[in-house]
Design an enzyme around this catalytic site. Structure first.
Site, mmCIF file in Angstrom:
data_model
loop_
_atom_site.group_PDB
_atom_site.id
_atom_site.type_symbol
_atom_site.label_atom_id
_atom_site.label_comp_id
_atom_site.label_asym_id
_atom_site.label_seq_id
_atom_site.Cartn_x
_atom_site.Cartn_y
_atom_site.Cartn_z
ATOM 1 N N ASP A 151 0.857 -1.197 0.000
ATOM 2 C CA ASP A 151 0.000 0.000 0.000
ATOM 3 C C ASP A 151 0.897 1.253 0.000
ATOM 4 O OD1 ASP A 151 0.882 -0.739 2.590
ATOM 5 O OD2 ASP A 151 -0.709 0.394 3.571
ATOM 6 N N HIS A 171 9.368 -0.266 9.368
ATOM 7 C CA HIS A 171 8.468 -1.430 9.407
ATOM 8 C C HIS A 171 8.620 -2.298 8.162
ATOM 9 C CE1 HIS A 171 6.385 0.578 12.700
ATOM 10 N NE2 HIS A 171 6.161 1.624 11.929
#
Length: 301
Positions: free
Chosen positions: A13, A225
């Site tokens: 995303d 992340h």
């Protein structure tokens, strides 16, 4: 004889940290990126697709306050030249897994909608797919959307529960691990001063992301992340993991909570936890090595 590079599909995303992970993957000789599939999360899906194309060429909760309104630090890059293929993401995942049984790793960097759809649409998918590395969950720590939930799991808790209970080889890399991997302001300066094309590009888009972390976490740096989850797929020795059952809460105040059952106690009664397959959950990460790999691969791009 070596098997050659590991085939990976990145379900993403994009997203600033996603951009970084995609660049690191493209610079990693250990893996071959055979496709990018897109999902909403940091931005809506159409924009995620546009951003994924742009990067490869170079229930909705949308975190545009973290990544900028365009998902790439408000740079508003021109329209990409590449075009998305007609096939949907779940169809592509199923197709690639059946073409290369046991050889494809999905690195899921957003909500797990596409992966869950692949699991539900083809009973053979969980056997055909090599591994599913999930960036998601907050195991024994607070979430980052609210105290209970991490953003990617919160984005589609039902899908996450499908993936975690599917019986596939799943490795969850949660924020309990990724919060240990920080790119500091001085690391960013190094990227900016380097000649790496990906490094320079990221320096441009990182501004919004750094500002968000300064405000939200009072840190002088950003959490890596997505690159951490990606590198766990590239080099499994970077993390250690434990194994057990993970269920996801799908309703109420703890919607999106990932709960790990270590199987140390055998419960007598039959419950929602009984006879569920185990998954792997990352517990430690070699943070200095992850940062070093990210920096080297971006600077040498």
């Amino acid at each position: 004889m070596a098997a050659g590079p590991k085939k990976i599909v990145i379900d993403t995303d994009p997203g600033i940290d996603d951009a970084m992970a995609i660049f690191v993957a493209l610079q990693s000789p250990e893996v071959e990126v055979i496709g990018l599939t897109t999902i909403y999360g940091n931005v809506y899906t159409t924009l995620a697709t546009r951003n994924a194309l742009h990067l490869k060429g170079t229930k909705l909760r949308i975190a545009d306050f973290v990544h900028g309104a365009d998902g790439l630090g408000n740079q508003n890059f021109p329209a990409p030249n590449g075009k998305p293929i007609e096939q949907n993401a779940a169809g592509f995942l199923v197709q690639q897994a059946s073409l290369h049984p046991g050889k494809v790793t999905v690195v899921a960097l957003g909500p797990l909608t596409n992966v869950a759809l692949a699991i539900q649409s083809d009973p053979a998918f969980v056997k055909n797919i090599g591994q599913i590395v999930v960036l998601g969950g907050a195991f024994s720590v607070n979430g980052n959307v609210n105290p209970a939930a991490e953003a990617n799991i919160f984005g589609d808790p039902d899908a996450a529960d499908v993936v975690f209970t599917s019986g596939a080889d799943v490795l969850a890399v949660g924020i309990n691990v990724t919060h240990q991997v920080v790119l500091t302001d001085s690391d960013r300066d190094q990227l900016a001063k380097s000649n790496g094309k990906f490094a320079k590009y990221l320096d441009k888009i990182l501004g919004v992301y750094f500002d968000y972390h300064h405000d939200a976490y009072s840190t002088k740096g950003v959490y890596l992340h997505d690159p951490t989850a990606l590198l766990a797929a590239v080099d499994p020795s970077l993390i250690t993991y434990t194994e057990g059952v993970v269920r996801v809460q799908t309703i109420g105040i703890t919607r999106g909570l990932t709960l790990f059952y270590n199987k140390q106690k055998r419960f007598a009664e039959v419950t929602e936890w009984s006879d569920k397959p185990s998954v792997k959950v990352a517990v430690t990460v070699d943070a200095p090595k992850v940062l070093k790999l990210v920096m080297e691969r971006l600077i040498n791009s």
